[in-house]
Scaffold this motif. Structure first.
Motif, PDB file in Angstrom:
ATOM      1  N   GLY A 255     -27.906   3.113  14.904  1.00 52.98           N
ATOM      2  CA  GLY A 255     -27.912   1.580  15.546  1.00 52.98           C
ATOM      3  C   GLY A 255     -27.430   0.777  14.226  1.00 52.98           C
ATOM      4  N   SER A 256     -26.776   1.048  13.151  1.00 52.72           N
ATOM      5  CA  SER A 256     -26.317   0.358  12.094  1.00 52.72           C
ATOM      6  C   SER A 256     -25.046   0.741  11.871  1.00 52.72           C
ATOM      7  CB  SER A 256     -27.079   0.394  10.866  1.00 52.72           C
ATOM      8  OG  SER A 256     -26.479  -0.195   9.961  1.00 52.72           O
ATOM      9  N   ALA A 257     -23.968  -0.375  11.452  1.00 52.25           N
ATOM     10  CA  ALA A 257     -22.687  -0.286  11.308  1.00 52.25           C
ATOM     11  C   ALA A 257     -22.560   0.092   9.917  1.00 52.25           C
ATOM     12  CB  ALA A 257     -21.611  -1.261  11.783  1.00 52.25           C
ATOM     13  N   GLU A 258     -23.672  -0.091   9.062  1.00 46.42           N
ATOM     14  CA  GLU A 258     -23.505  -0.125   7.539  1.00 46.42           C
ATOM     15  C   GLU A 258     -23.612   1.231   7.204  1.00 46.42           C
ATOM     16  OE1 GLU A 258     -25.923  -1.481   3.819  1.00 46.42           O
ATOM     17  OE2 GLU A 258     -26.129  -2.710   5.618  1.00 46.42           O
ATOM     18  N   LYS A 259     -22.652   1.772   6.223  1.00 41.35           N
ATOM     19  CA  LYS A 259     -22.850   3.129   5.771  1.00 41.35           C
ATOM     20  C   LYS A 259     -23.264   2.887   4.155  1.00 41.35           C
ATOM     21  CE  LYS A 259     -19.081   5.144   8.647  1.00 41.35           C
ATOM     22  NZ  LYS A 259     -17.884   5.422   8.792  1.00 41.35           N
ATOM     23  N   ARG A 260     -23.954   3.620   3.609  1.00 39.78           N
ATOM     24  CA  ARG A 260     -24.326   3.722   2.185  1.00 39.78           C
ATOM     25  C   ARG A 260     -23.799   4.961   1.427  1.00 39.78           C
ATOM     26  NH1 ARG A 260     -30.205   3.573  -0.160  1.00 39.78           N
ATOM     27  NH2 ARG A 260     -30.131   5.620   0.979  1.00 39.78           N
ATOM     28  N   LEU A 261     -23.204   4.972   0.378  1.00 38.57           N
ATOM     29  CA  LEU A 261     -22.719   5.951  -0.285  1.00 38.57           C
ATOM     30  C   LEU A 261     -23.806   6.339  -1.217  1.00 38.57           C
ATOM     31  CD1 LEU A 261     -20.375   7.527  -1.738  1.00 38.57           C
ATOM     32  CD2 LEU A 261     -20.211   5.861  -3.473  1.00 38.57           C
ATOM     33  N   VAL A 262     -24.185   7.685  -1.161  1.00 44.31           N
ATOM     34  CA  VAL A 262     -25.419   8.037  -1.656  1.00 44.31           C
ATOM     35  C   VAL A 262     -24.986   9.281  -2.717  1.00 44.31           C
ATOM     36  CG1 VAL A 262     -26.953   7.805   0.277  1.00 44.31           C
ATOM     37  CG2 VAL A 262     -25.603  10.029   0.048  1.00 44.31           C
ATOM     38  N   ARG A 263     -23.738   9.945  -2.717  1.00 47.03           N
ATOM     39  CA  ARG A 263     -23.339  10.834  -3.731  1.00 47.03           C
ATOM     40  C   ARG A 263     -21.803  11.160  -3.670  1.00 47.03           C
ATOM     41  NH1 ARG A 263     -25.338  16.948  -3.042  1.00 47.03           N
ATOM     42  NH2 ARG A 263     -26.878  15.687  -2.139  1.00 47.03           N
ATOM     43  N   LYS A 264     -21.531  11.237  -4.780  1.00 43.33           N
ATOM     44  CA  LYS A 264     -20.073  11.506  -4.796  1.00 43.33           C
ATOM     45  C   LYS A 264     -19.848  12.815  -5.521  1.00 43.33           C
ATOM     46  CE  LYS A 264     -17.438   7.195  -5.288  1.00 43.33           C
ATOM     47  NZ  LYS A 264     -16.489   6.407  -6.148  1.00 43.33           N
ATOM     48  N   SER A 265     -18.608  13.760  -5.087  1.00 43.94           N
ATOM     49  CA  SER A 265     -18.508  14.987  -5.936  1.00 43.94           C
ATOM     50  C   SER A 265     -17.146  15.400  -6.237  1.00 43.94           C
ATOM     51  CB  SER A 265     -19.365  16.094  -5.095  1.00 43.94           C
ATOM     52  OG  SER A 265     -18.906  17.275  -5.445  1.00 43.94           O
ATOM     53  N   ARG A 266     -16.713  15.919  -7.461  1.00 42.61           N
ATOM     54  CA  ARG A 266     -15.480  16.353  -7.470  1.00 42.61           C
ATOM     55  C   ARG A 266     -15.367  17.945  -7.687  1.00 42.61           C
ATOM     56  NH1 ARG A 266     -13.996  12.812 -12.678  1.00 42.61           N
ATOM     57  NH2 ARG A 266     -14.226  15.005 -13.460  1.00 42.61           N
ATOM     58  N   LEU A 267     -16.608  18.412  -6.976  1.00 43.30           N
ATOM     59  CA  LEU A 267     -16.350  19.925  -6.793  1.00 43.30           C
ATOM     60  C   LEU A 267     -15.771  20.233  -5.265  1.00 43.30           C
ATOM     61  CD1 LEU A 267     -19.983  20.883  -8.448  1.00 43.30           C
ATOM     62  CD2 LEU A 267     -17.607  21.013  -9.557  1.00 43.30           C
ATOM     63  N   PRO A 268     -14.748  21.098  -5.195  1.00 46.61           N
ATOM     64  CA  PRO A 268     -14.346  21.368  -4.066  1.00 46.61           C
ATOM     65  C   PRO A 268     -15.286  22.226  -3.160  1.00 46.61           C
ATOM     66  CG  PRO A 268     -12.715  22.039  -5.739  1.00 46.61           C
ATOM     67  CD  PRO A 268     -13.881  21.596  -6.447  1.00 46.61           C
ATOM     68  N   GLY A 269     -15.382  21.786  -1.795  1.00 46.38           N
ATOM     69  CA  GLY A 269     -16.255  22.368  -1.073  1.00 46.38           C
ATOM     70  C   GLY A 269     -17.557  21.656  -0.704  1.00 46.38           C
ATOM     71  N   ALA A 270     -17.635  20.441  -1.061  1.00 43.09           N
ATOM     72  CA  ALA A 270     -18.849  19.735  -1.172  1.00 43.09           C
ATOM     73  C   ALA A 270     -19.346  19.530   0.190  1.00 43.09           C
ATOM     74  CB  ALA A 270     -18.640  18.365  -1.586  1.00 43.09           C
ATOM     75  N   ALA A 271     -18.507  19.357   1.564  1.00 44.20           N
ATOM     76  CA  ALA A 271     -19.141  19.428   2.768  1.00 44.20           C
ATOM     77  C   ALA A 271     -19.668  20.531   3.301  1.00 44.20           C
ATOM     78  CB  ALA A 271     -17.823  18.894   3.826  1.00 44.20           C
ATOM     79  N   ALA A 272     -19.028  21.905   2.975  1.00 39.54           N
ATOM     80  CA  ALA A 272     -19.425  23.190   3.358  1.00 39.54           C
ATOM     81  C   ALA A 272     -20.842  23.369   2.626  1.00 39.54           C
ATOM     82  CB  ALA A 272     -18.659  24.141   2.975  1.00 39.54           C
ATOM     83  N   THR A 273     -21.002  22.973   1.440  1.00 40.90           N
ATOM     84  CA  THR A 273     -22.019  23.292   0.640  1.00 40.90           C
ATOM     85  C   THR A 273     -23.245  22.100   1.422  1.00 40.90           C
ATOM     86  OG1 THR A 273     -21.063  23.602  -1.463  1.00 40.90           O
ATOM     87  CG2 THR A 273     -23.292  22.828  -1.474  1.00 40.90           C
ATOM     88  N   LEU A 274     -23.234  20.840   1.807  1.00 35.42           N
ATOM     89  CA  LEU A 274     -24.063  20.236   2.256  1.00 35.42           C
ATOM     90  C   LEU A 274     -24.370  20.883   3.567  1.00 35.42           C
ATOM     91  CD1 LEU A 274     -25.605  17.548   2.199  1.00 35.42           C
ATOM     92  CD2 LEU A 274     -23.439  16.479   3.248  1.00 35.42           C
ATOM     93  N   LYS A 275     -23.589  21.285   4.434  1.00 31.52           N
ATOM     94  CA  LYS A 275     -23.831  21.568   5.667  1.00 31.52           C
ATOM     95  C   LYS A 275     -24.808  22.917   5.574  1.00 31.52           C
ATOM     96  CE  LYS A 275     -19.854  20.884   8.830  1.00 31.52           C
ATOM     97  NZ  LYS A 275     -19.031  21.335   9.771  1.00 31.52           N
ATOM     98  N   ALA A 276     -24.467  23.794   4.514  1.00 30.80           N
ATOM     99  CA  ALA A 276     -25.189  25.114   4.416  1.00 30.80           C
ATOM    100  C   ALA A 276     -26.749  24.366   3.880  1.00 30.80           C
ATOM    101  CB  ALA A 276     -24.668  25.841   3.423  1.00 30.80           C
ATOM    102  N   GLU A 277     -26.866  23.369   3.130  1.00 32.39           N
ATOM    103  CA  GLU A 277     -28.008  22.910   2.601  1.00 32.39           C
ATOM    104  C   GLU A 277     -28.971  22.189   3.765  1.00 32.39           C
ATOM    105  OE1 GLU A 277     -28.210  19.997  -0.350  1.00 32.39           O
ATOM    106  OE2 GLU A 277     -26.864  21.175  -1.847  1.00 32.39           O
TER     107      GLU A 277
END
Length: 90
Positions: A42-64
């Motif tokens: 219900g909000s248009a605002e996105k909040r940055l919670v983490r940055k990563s320079r390790l390849p595969g961050a999205a796949a790791t997050l999905k697995a978690e």
């Protein structure tokens, strides 16, 4: 430069992982950055919670999230001092 956006829908928040990757002629990674945002429903605002320079961050997050469910979200919402969770609403 290639950009990939992965959206993970939750019950109360959505997570968006924006990955930017630059490779050389041989396929070697020159630059990789992933930014992880949380957006309350219900909000248009996105909040940055983490940055990563390790390849595969999205796949790791999905697995978690698949493994730990809501506990994975709890780890993302912890203050840098790791003592108490932050509120999603300012």
């Amino acid at each position: 430069m290639r950009q990939t956006i992965t959206k993970i829908k939750g019950l109360t928040v959505n997570i968006e992982v924006v990955e930017v990757c630059q490779t050389d002629q041989n396929g070697g990674i020159l630059c990789y950055v992933a930014a992880i945002y949380i957006q309350v429903h219900g909000s248009a605002e996105k909040r940055l919670v983490r940055k990563s320079r390790l390849p595969g961050a999205a796949a790791t997050l999905k697995a978690e999230i698949r493994r730990d469910g809501l506990r994975a979200f709890d780890r993302m919402l912890v203050n840098p001092d790791h003592r108490r969770p932050q509120s999603l609403h300012p």
